[in-house]
Design an enzyme around this catalytic site. Sequence first.
Site, mmCIF file in Angstrom:
data_model
loop_
_atom_site.group_PDB
_atom_site.id
_atom_site.type_symbol
_atom_site.label_atom_id
_atom_site.label_comp_id
_atom_site.label_asym_id
_atom_site.label_seq_id
_atom_site.Cartn_x
_atom_site.Cartn_y
_atom_site.Cartn_z
ATOM 1 N N HIS A 46 6.927 2.188 2.150
ATOM 2 C CA HIS A 46 5.814 1.409 2.710
ATOM 3 C C HIS A 46 4.514 2.188 2.635
ATOM 4 C CE1 HIS A 46 3.818 -1.680 4.951
ATOM 5 N NE2 HIS A 46 3.484 -0.860 5.937
ATOM 6 N N ASP A 52 -2.253 -1.493 8.636
ATOM 7 C CA ASP A 52 -0.845 -1.627 8.236
ATOM 8 C C ASP A 52 -0.524 -3.102 8.054
ATOM 9 O OD1 ASP A 52 1.962 -1.618 8.002
ATOM 10 O OD2 ASP A 52 2.126 0.186 9.226
ATOM 11 N N CYS A 96 2.627 -4.114 -0.103
ATOM 12 C CA CYS A 96 1.897 -3.245 0.825
ATOM 13 C C CYS A 96 0.871 -2.369 0.098
ATOM 14 C CB CYS A 96 2.862 -2.371 1.626
ATOM 15 S SG CYS A 96 4.033 -1.414 0.628
#
Length: 234
Positions: free
Chosen positions: A113, A130, A173
Amino acid sequence: MMICSSTMAKSGADEKILSYNDVVLRRSDLDILNGPNYLNDRIIEFYFSYLSSLFPSDDILLVPPSIAFWIKECPDPESLKDFMEPLHLSGRKLILLPINDNSDVCMAEGGSHWSLLVFDRNSNVFVHHDSSSGCMNEYHAKQVYKATLPYISSNATYKECPNMPKQVNGYDCGVYVLAIARVICQWYAGSGTQDADTLWFSHLEQVSPSAVSVMRNDILVLIKGLMASPKTVA
């Protein structure tokens, strides 16, 4: 001598296709951008370097993933000091650091991630962006924040980005990191020094799932365009 097809395929994937500033891209990087895949360090480093060229300023520092990772995982304070000094963090107004959840210094391009930590000196704050629903990288972002704080000549605070755009799949991401980095650089180049209270948060509305999908293809087109330039082909 016979060469098996798997060896030839690996050789093709490792082929250098572009040298841009200090970043070398390989054929496999195009394959990553072509499909629904998690971005690797090289693609993020390339686009950060590209943004640095678009927004040339000593005020702005886009930190490569490998350096951000070492800031997080360096076990020796003295070694970290020697490593940080050339970055001249105390003189930067805007610092962007890609955060990865890999904690194994022996594993190249590990982790699953990406997120983005940004320091804005005008507002004296680190903001963590995030795109996961559970803010997966908060621990790792705070590690980088704590390690960086002594070198920026500031007592900056830490916060999570309010109303952060969220990814709708398990692989975009890294593209969110690049899209947000671009928005923040554009904001800073425009009215950034005047928005200490609101920062760039309202501009993040541009980072939608559809915009992220388009950006993945735009980066691929950008790389292919640079490959066609004799000055940038490896």
